[in-house]
Motif scaffolding. Structure first.
Motif, PDB file in Angstrom:
ATOM      1  N   SER A  17      48.291  38.692  38.501  1.00 10.51           N
ATOM      2  CA  SER A  17      49.037  38.119  39.626  1.00 10.51           C
ATOM      3  C   SER A  17      49.405  36.682  39.282  1.00 10.51           C
ATOM      4  CB  SER A  17      48.201  38.140  40.912  1.00 10.51           C
ATOM      5  OG  SER A  17      48.938  37.619  42.007  1.00 10.51           O
ATOM      6  N   ALA A  18      50.555  36.236  39.769  1.00  6.90           N
ATOM      7  CA  ALA A  18      50.996  34.857  39.560  1.00  6.90           C
ATOM      8  C   ALA A  18      51.928  34.466  40.687  1.00  6.90           C
ATOM      9  CB  ALA A  18      51.695  34.701  38.211  1.00  6.90           C
ATOM     10  N   TYR A  19      52.056  33.162  40.928  1.00  2.92           N
ATOM     11  CA  TYR A  19      52.974  32.697  41.970  1.00  2.92           C
ATOM     12  C   TYR A  19      53.758  31.491  41.484  1.00  2.92           C
ATOM     13  CZ  TYR A  19      49.693  28.856  43.104  1.00  2.92           C
ATOM     14  OH  TYR A  19      48.880  27.738  43.045  1.00  2.92           O
TER      15      TYR A  19
ATOM     16  N   GLY B 163      42.904  41.073  35.070  1.00  7.72           N
ATOM     17  CA  GLY B 163      42.014  42.084  35.612  1.00  7.72           C
ATOM     18  C   GLY B 163      42.210  43.418  34.942  1.00  7.72           C
ATOM     19  N   SER B 164      41.438  44.381  35.386  1.00  7.33           N
ATOM     20  CA  SER B 164      41.501  45.730  34.846  1.00  7.33           C
ATOM     21  C   SER B 164      42.188  46.642  35.844  1.00  7.33           C
ATOM     22  CB  SER B 164      40.103  46.250  34.550  1.00  7.33           C
ATOM     23  OG  SER B 164      40.152  47.613  34.184  1.00  7.33           O
ATOM     24  N   ALA B 165      43.036  47.536  35.319  1.00  8.29           N
ATOM     25  CA  ALA B 165      43.788  48.446  36.180  1.00  8.29           C
ATOM     26  C   ALA B 165      43.009  49.698  36.541  1.00  8.29           C
ATOM     27  CB  ALA B 165      45.101  48.840  35.507  1.00  8.29           C
TER      28      ALA B 165
ATOM     29  N   GLY C  27      48.070  39.156  45.395  1.00 11.95           N
ATOM     30  CA  GLY C  27      47.875  40.496  45.917  1.00 11.95           C
ATOM     31  C   GLY C  27      46.796  41.284  45.223  1.00 11.95           C
ATOM     32  N   LEU C  28      46.077  40.684  44.255  1.00 12.18           N
ATOM     33  CA  LEU C  28      45.096  41.428  43.476  1.00 12.18           C
ATOM     34  C   LEU C  28      43.658  40.972  43.692  1.00 12.18           C
ATOM     35  CD1 LEU C  28      46.984  41.706  40.062  1.00 12.18           C
ATOM     36  CD2 LEU C  28      46.861  43.387  41.910  1.00 12.18           C
ATOM     37  N   GLU C  29      43.451  39.728  44.110  1.00 14.76           N
ATOM     38  CA  GLU C  29      42.103  39.230  44.322  1.00 14.76           C
ATOM     39  C   GLU C  29      42.136  38.111  45.355  1.00 14.76           C
ATOM     40  OE1 GLU C  29      42.804  39.074  40.492  1.00 14.76           O
ATOM     41  OE2 GLU C  29      44.404  37.811  41.234  1.00 14.76           O
ATOM     42  N   THR C  30      40.998  37.808  45.931  1.00 17.29           N
ATOM     43  CA  THR C  30      40.884  36.622  46.781  1.00 17.29           C
ATOM     44  C   THR C  30      40.306  35.506  45.915  1.00 17.29           C
ATOM     45  OG1 THR C  30      38.673  37.276  47.547  1.00 17.29           O
ATOM     46  CG2 THR C  30      40.561  37.972  48.884  1.00 17.29           C
TER      47      THR C  30
END
Length: 716
Positions: free
Chosen positions: A497-499, A486-488, A329-332
């Motif tokens: 993000s992790a899955y 990443g940076s907030a 949900g944070l990057e492609t």
């Protein structure tokens, strides 16, 4: 001595399906049983025994692991999932284990025993299967498991390990019996080491490490399937051909099925104008959804939602942004897992979790306002025999001081299929990198109303098979993966993000689940935003409390015909988990960082109860529905010491009740666990005479409440 020997023979049966009771102990049990209850099994019970459940085996579980559709097939009755781990027994953040009282004087040890052979990390009664191993260490290079020495697995009471491999070799795929990606080391799983080889055992499994384990430096998780006594199990023999075939199948995940799709649609999305796939009618299973999106960026994928409704439901069972459907949900970024994935270069993503339907399915992509061009292709297969439906949900939480954040809350029965986690923390920069203390939290999973977690983790990245904040960067594997740190935003905080894709290692429940996770080492990270996206298979509840005895009540004891030699006892203590009394303020002392707890009497999280302690047979009678499909016992006990308890039903041995952990916990003493009885002992009976007995002579066990939960069949 003869009577004592007979006691051990009865409880520690060599063959779960054929138990011999002899000597003084047999006479004591028969005398304690209700009149006429210790005779031969009923006709219904013999019918159950004549048609045993499918066997647990490496082959069967690897087939389920590598084929999402195979996971819809039912497993034998009474299976439960628990996790043995090195988590801090005080409720704090020292999750690397305690292996020396001198190094961590305030913590109980993390192992069962230490002998010349090494550290026994778990000693599990069978039948069952060890379906996941995760380990990491910081005794040398962060992630390298060389400090564990040799990893040894001893099956069914053997004194010789059937698996005896250096831990680093085992996880790296250096032993041909354990190929990648069924196993992987810290270089590929970014700081963590894992194995998904199913190690099944009929009677007993010992997990041992021969190295010099260091306190707060050797982390581990062991995920175990437990089965009722008598469940047919094929003990692990090391079938390397089976594992190699499964590993090859995992390397091929993410591909669309051969042949043309059953249905497809393309269109331009605008607010209020979704793209809807042609309705699928009748019965079947959506095996694979492929979606092409333009533009393919995070903002667009967040604005588009996949919605799936089956069997005429007014509201969709699946309603999730495409970004998290695809695994991040944070990057492609390129992701190719067993359940989902995406390819930014081709602007496509997919969902491969099977979606069963019996009267039709509607698949839609809608937008919350951002325009996009979308196409959907669906491949279908034959109907599934399951009554469960696939649910996809997203929970967004602003974390609160001292409280775990929710991952999945659901009623009824089910099992988790996948979990995508997106975390953002506003903590300012630490040096030149975003701080990552928000990843110190443990997952704690409660099933079926139990107050003790069946799964208790050791850290956020550990749950996703990584380690040390994913110190080797982003990765994507068939069952697990993580994005880059990443940076907030302007504050310089971190995002992650992790899955994880679950097969038989995921939480399973019969009446409900409460899956929760800490924010930081003890819920002290504020403010933080946690986004949890889960897919799970769910159906109607499959258990209900039939009878319960409060052991501290004389009236309840009389009503349930309690017999045996026991002493009254009471306890004021904490459970492990979210309500464990620990304060979200760290205190640094010799040996590390601790989160202290007030005396239970001064905390609102204290639990008080009265019960009994016993060294000999303790027998009660419990009512159950005559047409039950099985019975599960639930016991509230004191886990100050680990005391396995033998269980008999109407004089017939039913196995060993070992509790949720393997070493007890003298700090958080309450323990509530379930124990599935063999169906052959409950079929056709309206009353069960249950006998509990400490498995080792001279030990004292406790019971504060004992309940019988009746199992009934799923509704289609």
């Amino acid at each position: 001595m003869a009577g004592r020997h007979a006691r051990l023979v009865a409880i520690r049966s060599v063959r779960p399906s054929r138990v011999l009771i002899t000597g003084v102990f047999a006479l004591a049990l028969l005398a304690a049983a209700a009149p006429g209850s210790a005779g031969s099994l009923t006709t219904a019970a013999r019918a159950v025994a004549a048609h045993p459940a499918p066997a647990l085996s490496e082959r069967a579980l690897l087939a389920r692991l590598t084929d999402p559709a195979g996971q819809l097939d039912p497993l034998p009755f009474g299976l439960s999932v628990s996790q043995v781990s090195s988590h801090d027994l005080s409720g704090g953040n020292l999750d690397g284990g305690s292996y020396s009282p001198l190094q961590a004087p305030l913590l109980p040890v993390t192992y069962v025993r230490h002998d010349p052979g090494g550290y026994t990390l778990a000693d599990l009664p069978g039948p069952g299967c060890l379906v996941r191993i995760w380990m990491t260490a910081s005794a040398g290079v962060q992630g390298d498991t060389s400090s564990y020495g040799r990893l040894q697995l001893l099956f069914d009471g053997s004194s010789r390990p059937a698996v005896d491999v250096p831990a680093a070799t085992f996880f790296s795929g250096g032993d041909r019996r354990f190929p990648r990606p069924l196993v992987n080391d810290y270089l590929h799983s970014s700081g963590g080491n894992y194995s998904y080889i199913p190690f099944c055992f009929a009677r007993r499994l010992q997990v041992r490490a021969t190295g010099h384990l260091a306190t707060m430096a050797n982390f581990f998780q062991l995920t175990v399937l437990h089965a009722p006594s008598g469940t047919p199990v094929k003990t692990f023999t090391g079938g390397s051909a089976i594992a190699r075939s499964a590993a090859l199948a995992l390397r091929r995940v993410g591909r669309a099925p051969t042949g043309p799709p059953r249905a497809s649609v393309a269109g331009r999305l605008r607010a209020g104008r979704p793209v809807r796939l042609t309705a699928l009618r009748g019965a079947g299973t959506v095996r694979y959804l492929q979606m092409r999106v333009a533009p393919f960026d995070v903002a667009t994928l967040h604005a588009l939602r996949l919605r799936v409704a089956v069997d005429g439901a007014k509201h969709p069972q699946v309603d999730v942004p495409l970004a998290d459907v695809f695994g991040d949900g944070l990057e492609t970024r390129p992701i190719r897992s067993l359940a989902f994935g995406m390819s930014p270069s081709t602007r496509t993503g997919y969902l491969a979790l099977p979606i069963p339907y019996h009267r039709g399915a509607r698949v839609t992509i809608a937008t919350t306002g951002r325009p996009a061009t979308v196409s959907i292709q669906a491949w279908t297969g034959p109907p599934s025999g399951t009554a469960d439906r696939l649910y996809g949900r997203q929970l967004i939480t602003r974390t609160r001081l001292g409280q775990d954040f929710p991952v999945l809350e659901a009623a009824g029965s089910g099992r988790i299929a996948s979990y995508v986690m997106d975390l953002a923390d506003s903590t300012p920069l630490s040096g030149s990198s975003p701080a990552q203390w928000f990843m110190e939290g443990d997952e704690r999973v409660y099933v079926d109303g139990l107050r003790s977690p069946s799964i208790y983790g050791t850290g956020t990245e550990d749950e996703f098979n990584g380690g040390y904040y994913f110190n080797h960067g982003a990765f994507s594997l068939p069952l697990t993966g993580a994005g880059p740190l990443g940076s907030a935003g302007p504050t310089g905080g971190g995002t992650q993000s992790a899955y994880r894709v679950f097969a038989d290692d995921g939480a399973a429940w019969s009446t409900g689940v409460d899956y929760r996770q800490q924010a930081g080492g003890n819920d002290e990270r504020l403010p933080e935003t946690a986004v949890a996206t889960t897919f799970s298979y769910r159906g109607a509840a499959r258990r209900a409390v039939a009878d319960s005895v409060a052991l501290g009540s004389a009236q309840s004891r009389r009503r349930h015909r309690l017999t045996g030699r026991y002493a009254a006892t009471s306890l004021d203590a904490y459970f492990e988990g979210d309500r464990d009394g620990t304060l979200p303020v760290s205190t640094t002392v010799i040996g590390g960082s601790y989160y202290l707890s007030p005396p239970p009497a001064l905390s609102s999280e204290e639990v008080s109860a009265r019960g009994v302690s016993f060294r000999g047979p303790l027998t009660v009678t419990l009512r159950v529905p005559k047409h039950n499909r099985g019975v599960v016992l639930r016991r509230l006990a004191d886990q100050a010491t680990a005391v396995p308890v033998g269980v008999l039903v109407d004089g017939h041995p039913a196995g060993t009740w070992a509790g949720a952990d393997f070493r007890g916990n003298p700090l958080k003493r309450w323990l509530e666990t379930d124990f599935a009885l063999p169906p052959r002992l409950t079929a056709g009976r309206s009353h069960l005479t249950v006998t509990l007995l400490p498995a080792k002579h001279g030990q004292s066990a406790t019971a504060y409440r004992l309940a019988a939960l009746a199992v009934f069949p799923p509704r289609m």
